[in-house]
Design a protein around this motif. Structure first.
Motif, PDB file in Angstrom:
ATOM      1  N   ALA A  36       8.355   6.841   6.912  1.00 50.76           N
ATOM      2  CA  ALA A  36       8.457   5.646   6.688  1.00 50.76           C
ATOM      3  C   ALA A  36       7.428   4.675   7.542  1.00 50.76           C
ATOM      4  N   ALA A  37       6.547   5.475   8.207  1.00 42.22           N
ATOM      5  CA  ALA A  37       5.761   4.663   9.241  1.00 42.22           C
ATOM      6  C   ALA A  37       5.119   3.458   8.415  1.00 42.22           C
ATOM      7  N   LYS A  38       4.723   2.382   8.899  1.00 48.13           N
ATOM      8  CA  LYS A  38       3.879   1.422   8.457  1.00 48.13           C
ATOM      9  C   LYS A  38       2.351   1.347   9.214  1.00 48.13           C
ATOM     10  N   ILE A  39       1.420   1.328   8.324  1.00 49.29           N
ATOM     11  CA  ILE A  39      -0.033   1.509   8.747  1.00 49.29           C
ATOM     12  C   ILE A  39      -0.648   0.129   8.814  1.00 49.29           C
ATOM     13  N   VAL A  40      -1.076  -0.583   9.922  1.00 56.52           N
ATOM     14  CA  VAL A  40      -1.843  -1.664  10.012  1.00 56.52           C
ATOM     15  C   VAL A  40      -3.219  -1.416  10.271  1.00 56.52           C
ATOM     16  N   ALA A  72       1.570  12.542  14.521  1.00 55.04           N
ATOM     17  CA  ALA A  72       2.242  11.558  15.400  1.00 55.04           C
ATOM     18  C   ALA A  72       2.712  10.635  14.358  1.00 55.04           C
ATOM     19  N   MET A  73       2.088  10.044  13.168  1.00 52.43           N
ATOM     20  CA  MET A  73       2.655   8.979  12.313  1.00 52.43           C
ATOM     21  C   MET A  73       3.835   9.750  11.637  1.00 52.43           C
ATOM     22  N   ASN A  74       3.822  10.901  11.498  1.00 53.36           N
ATOM     23  CA  ASN A  74       5.022  11.363  10.535  1.00 53.36           C
ATOM     24  C   ASN A  74       6.001  12.114  11.457  1.00 53.36           C
ATOM     25  N   ALA A  75       6.046  11.883  12.634  1.00 57.26           N
ATOM     26  CA  ALA A  75       7.034  12.049  13.750  1.00 57.26           C
ATOM     27  C   ALA A  75       7.642  10.665  13.955  1.00 57.26           C
ATOM     28  N   SER A  76       7.149   9.644  13.565  1.00 54.33           N
ATOM     29  CA  SER A  76       7.505   8.349  13.879  1.00 54.33           C
ATOM     30  C   SER A  76       8.050   7.469  12.261  1.00 54.33           C
ATOM     31  N   ALA A  77       8.833   6.785  12.654  1.00 53.19           N
ATOM     32  CA  ALA A  77       9.156   5.728  11.308  1.00 53.19           C
ATOM     33  C   ALA A  77       8.737   4.327  11.693  1.00 53.19           C
ATOM     34  N   GLY A  78       7.907   4.205  12.984  1.00 51.92           N
ATOM     35  CA  GLY A  78       7.423   2.853  13.385  1.00 51.92           C
ATOM     36  C   GLY A  78       6.131   2.497  12.955  1.00 51.92           C
ATOM     37  N   LEU A  79       5.592   1.745  13.889  1.00 50.93           N
ATOM     38  CA  LEU A  79       4.224   1.164  13.589  1.00 50.93           C
ATOM     39  C   LEU A  79       2.881   1.870  14.123  1.00 50.93           C
ATOM     40  N   ILE A  80       2.094   1.966  12.935  1.00 51.82           N
ATOM     41  CA  ILE A  80       0.817   2.837  13.352  1.00 51.82           C
ATOM     42  C   ILE A  80      -0.236   1.891  13.198  1.00 51.82           C
ATOM     43  N   VAL A  81      -1.126   1.565  14.366  1.00 51.96           N
ATOM     44  CA  VAL A  81      -2.374   0.529  14.551  1.00 51.96           C
ATOM     45  C   VAL A  81      -3.555   1.338  14.482  1.00 51.96           C
ATOM     46  N   ASP A  82      -4.354   1.277  13.353  1.00 50.36           N
ATOM     47  CA  ASP A  82      -5.597   1.732  13.088  1.00 50.36           C
ATOM     48  C   ASP A  82      -6.640   0.801  13.634  1.00 50.36           C
ATOM     49  N   ILE A  83      -7.390   1.007  14.946  1.00 50.15           N
ATOM     50  CA  ILE A  83      -8.019  -0.059  15.318  1.00 50.15           C
ATOM     51  C   ILE A  83      -9.462   0.442  14.564  1.00 50.15           C
ATOM     52  N   GLY A  84     -10.157  -0.825  14.382  1.00 47.53           N
ATOM     53  CA  GLY A  84     -11.390  -0.424  13.647  1.00 47.53           C
ATOM     54  C   GLY A  84     -11.358   0.149  12.201  1.00 47.53           C
ATOM     55  N   GLY A  85     -10.175  -0.223  11.606  1.00 40.77           N
ATOM     56  CA  GLY A  85      -9.843   0.350  10.380  1.00 40.77           C
ATOM     57  C   GLY A  85     -10.874   0.148   9.363  1.00 40.77           C
ATOM     58  N   GLY A  86     -11.532  -0.789   9.295  1.00 43.51           N
ATOM     59  CA  GLY A  86     -12.707  -1.030   8.291  1.00 43.51           C
ATOM     60  C   GLY A  86     -12.258  -0.655   6.870  1.00 43.51           C
ATOM     61  N   ARG A  87     -13.096  -0.010   6.323  1.00 42.08           N
ATOM     62  CA  ARG A  87     -12.980   0.128   4.784  1.00 42.08           C
ATOM     63  C   ARG A  87     -11.858   1.183   4.375  1.00 42.08           C
ATOM     64  N   ARG A  88     -11.586   2.362   5.051  1.00 43.44           N
ATOM     65  CA  ARG A  88     -10.605   3.139   4.696  1.00 43.44           C
ATOM     66  C   ARG A  88      -9.922   4.028   5.864  1.00 43.44           C
ATOM     67  N   CYS A  89      -8.423   4.496   5.657  1.00 46.29           N
ATOM     68  CA  CYS A  89      -7.817   4.893   6.661  1.00 46.29           C
ATOM     69  C   CYS A  89      -7.749   6.645   6.253  1.00 46.29           C
ATOM     70  N   VAL A  90      -8.185   7.378   7.056  1.00 48.87           N
ATOM     71  CA  VAL A  90      -8.553   8.678   6.636  1.00 48.87           C
ATOM     72  C   VAL A  90      -7.407   9.502   6.827  1.00 48.87           C
ATOM     73  N   PHE A  91      -6.284   8.755   7.613  1.00 45.93           N
ATOM     74  CA  PHE A  91      -4.894   9.692   7.654  1.00 45.93           C
ATOM     75  C   PHE A  91      -3.864   9.280   6.952  1.00 45.93           C
ATOM     76  N   ALA A  92      -4.212   8.209   6.116  1.00 50.30           N
ATOM     77  CA  ALA A  92      -3.125   7.627   5.238  1.00 50.30           C
ATOM     78  C   ALA A  92      -2.459   8.554   4.346  1.00 50.30           C
ATOM     79  N   LYS A  93      -3.474   9.626   3.732  1.00 53.25           N
ATOM     80  CA  LYS A  93      -3.160  10.248   2.706  1.00 53.25           C
ATOM     81  C   LYS A  93      -1.869  11.297   3.126  1.00 53.25           C
ATOM     82  N   HIS A  94      -1.792  11.476   4.549  1.00 47.75           N
ATOM     83  CA  HIS A  94      -1.048  12.534   5.173  1.00 47.75           C
ATOM     84  C   HIS A  94       0.319  11.941   5.205  1.00 47.75           C
ATOM     85  N   ARG A  95       0.562  10.613   4.907  1.00 52.15           N
ATOM     86  CA  ARG A  95       1.911   9.963   5.651  1.00 52.15           C
ATOM     87  C   ARG A  95       3.071  10.592   4.506  1.00 52.15           C
ATOM     88  N   ARG A  96       4.144  11.024   5.577  1.00 48.39           N
ATOM     89  CA  ARG A  96       5.338  11.662   5.063  1.00 48.39           C
ATOM     90  C   ARG A  96       6.269  10.937   5.387  1.00 48.39           C
TER      91      ARG A  96
END
Length: 262
Positions: free
Chosen positions: A65-69, A39-63
């Motif tokens: 221009a989406a922004k992760i918050v 879903a992130m790579n199909a979008s160039a928009g805003l991705i909101v990780d609720i309860g993001g805590g210490r790490r974001c498990v899907f960030a390494k797959h970003r291909r």
């Protein structure tokens, strides 16, 4: 090694020897990670990780221009997160700090079961998502045996027990759980009430890792787990993954929805 720890480890080894022969022990965490990544790579928009805590498990797959918050109620947990573009301390059940219709994906992993009331969170997720935006949620189901045990025990006792039987688990294992509407059926109904349409659902029955500390208990749970899986009894699932889409607003002409104009 203490006698108690030695006893637990011997039970875990026996349980693990059986588990190696099972074909369904993969939890849904990998499915969640790849679902959000797509879903992130199909979008160039805003991705909101609720309860993001210490790490974001899907960030390494970003291909893209989406922004992760990452959004979390704990500033201390967020302070360790180096995977995202922005970190925001907020309570997702009351107000997400984003404009209406501004977010492409709202996702959460092992968070929903810890919220005291799910409706506030879903209402906020619906408000901030753009029409057609996705919410992806992975959560523990409240009717699984390990969840029933946690619900029956006082929180302080349950927390100590969880860390005793899973000493290498992540910190959120000990957080207070509420399991509000945390079944597949209840969550689908809650999402529909808040204007979402279901895109995809998956369940996992694997929970045996919680019971490896005592081999006879592991065997009893394994029998229940296999029975629930073979009959596809989703109320007894251990984990639930739901992908839902915010419905587009109905088009109106002179105050009437197009569907009413014939």
């Amino acid at each position: 090694m203490s006698p108690i720890r030695s006893f637990v480890e011997s039970n875990r080894r026996a349980a693990t020897a059986i588990e190696r022969r099972l074909l369904y022990t993969e939890p849904l965490t990998g499915d969640y990670e790849l679902t959000v990544a797509r879903a992130m790579n199909a979008s160039a928009g805003l991705i909101v990780d609720i309860g993001g805590g210490r790490r974001c498990v899907f960030a390494k797959h970003r291909r893209s221009a989406a922004k992760i918050v990452a959004v979390d109620i704990s500033a201390e947990e967020l302070s360790h997160n180096e995977d995202v573009d922005e970190r925001i301390v907020a309570d997702a059940t009351t107000q997400l700090p984003f404009a209406n219709d501004s977010v492409d994906v709202v996702c959460s992993r092992s968070v929903v079961e810890h919220l005291p009331a799910i409706d506030g969170y879903l209402a906020e997720a619906h408000r901030v998502l753009r029409p057609g935006g996705l919410t992806v949620s992975l959560f523990a189901s409240k009717n699984a045996p390990y969840a029933l045990i946690k619900r029956a025990l006082p929180h302080s006792v349950g927390r100590r027990l969880m860390h005793a039987i899973k000493p290498y688990s992540s910190p959120f294992v000990g957080f207070r759980t509420h399991y509000d509407q945390c079944t597949l059926r209840a969550m689908k109904r809650a999402l529909a009430r808040h204007g979402f349409e279901i895109v995809e659902t998956r369940v996992s029955y694997y929970q045996a890792d919680y019971f490896k500390f005592l081999f006879p208990l592991y065997l009893v749970n394994l029998a229940l787990e296999l029975a629930a899986r073979s009959t596809r009894c989703t109320p007894l699932a251990a984990g639930v993954l739901i992908v839902a889409r915010k419905k587009p607003a109905a088009l109106e002409v002179d105050g009437l929805p197009l569907s009413a104009l014939g």
